[in-house]
Design a protein around this motif. Structure first.
Motif: not given
Length: 141
Positions: A8, A11, A13, A15, A32, A34, A43-44
């Motif tokens: 992402c 943030c 994150q 994947y 994203c 998250k 969610p982000c």
């Protein structure tokens, strides 16, 4: 970079790209999911991008240093489908050559480092690469 993983851009994150690809029919524009605790677990929603380094984008911290070390320690160094015009990545060929690593350049045209290559392959990649892999696995490459 690698196409095998994604992240992402908001943030960070991580994947697996395969997981993102498997859901493209349901989510053609992946964002994203998250949960953000400081935003009520909403969610982000940041954009997800593969970990490929695009032209003009900075390399990750320490990537060139690690690549130079690995290029100088490799059993073989293969260049596949590159014009060897983009730096700093193109500078890995002389690093490998200076360390005595055998270099294969597989490209339809000539490159500035052809003289450093142990083997030049000027055939279509889709034909030449499987042959090279098979030879290498069989211990003939």
């Amino acid at each position: 970079g690698t196409i095998g993983s994604s992240h992402c851009m908001k943030c960070g994150q991580a994947y697996r790209t395969a997981d993102i690809m498997a859901k493209l029919d349901q989510e053609p524009d992946p964002h994203c999911h998250k949960p953000m605790p400081y935003q009520g677990n909403m969610p982000c929603n940041g954009i997800i991008k593969t970990d490929v380094v695009y032209f003009g984008q900075a390399l990750p911290e320490g990537a060139m240093e690690k690549s130079m070390r690995l290029a100088s320690q490799a059993d073989q160094f293969w260049v596949i489908g590159s014009t060897l015009e983009v730096y700093p990545a193109a500078s890995l060929v002389p690093v490998a050559a200076q360390a005595g690593v055998p270099i294969t350049i597989m490209n339809m045209g000539s490159t500035q480092y052809d003289s450093l290559a142990t083997r030049l392959i000027h055939e279509p990649i889709e034909e030449a690469l499987p042959k090279l892999v098979d030879k290498t696995i069989a211990g003939q490459g």
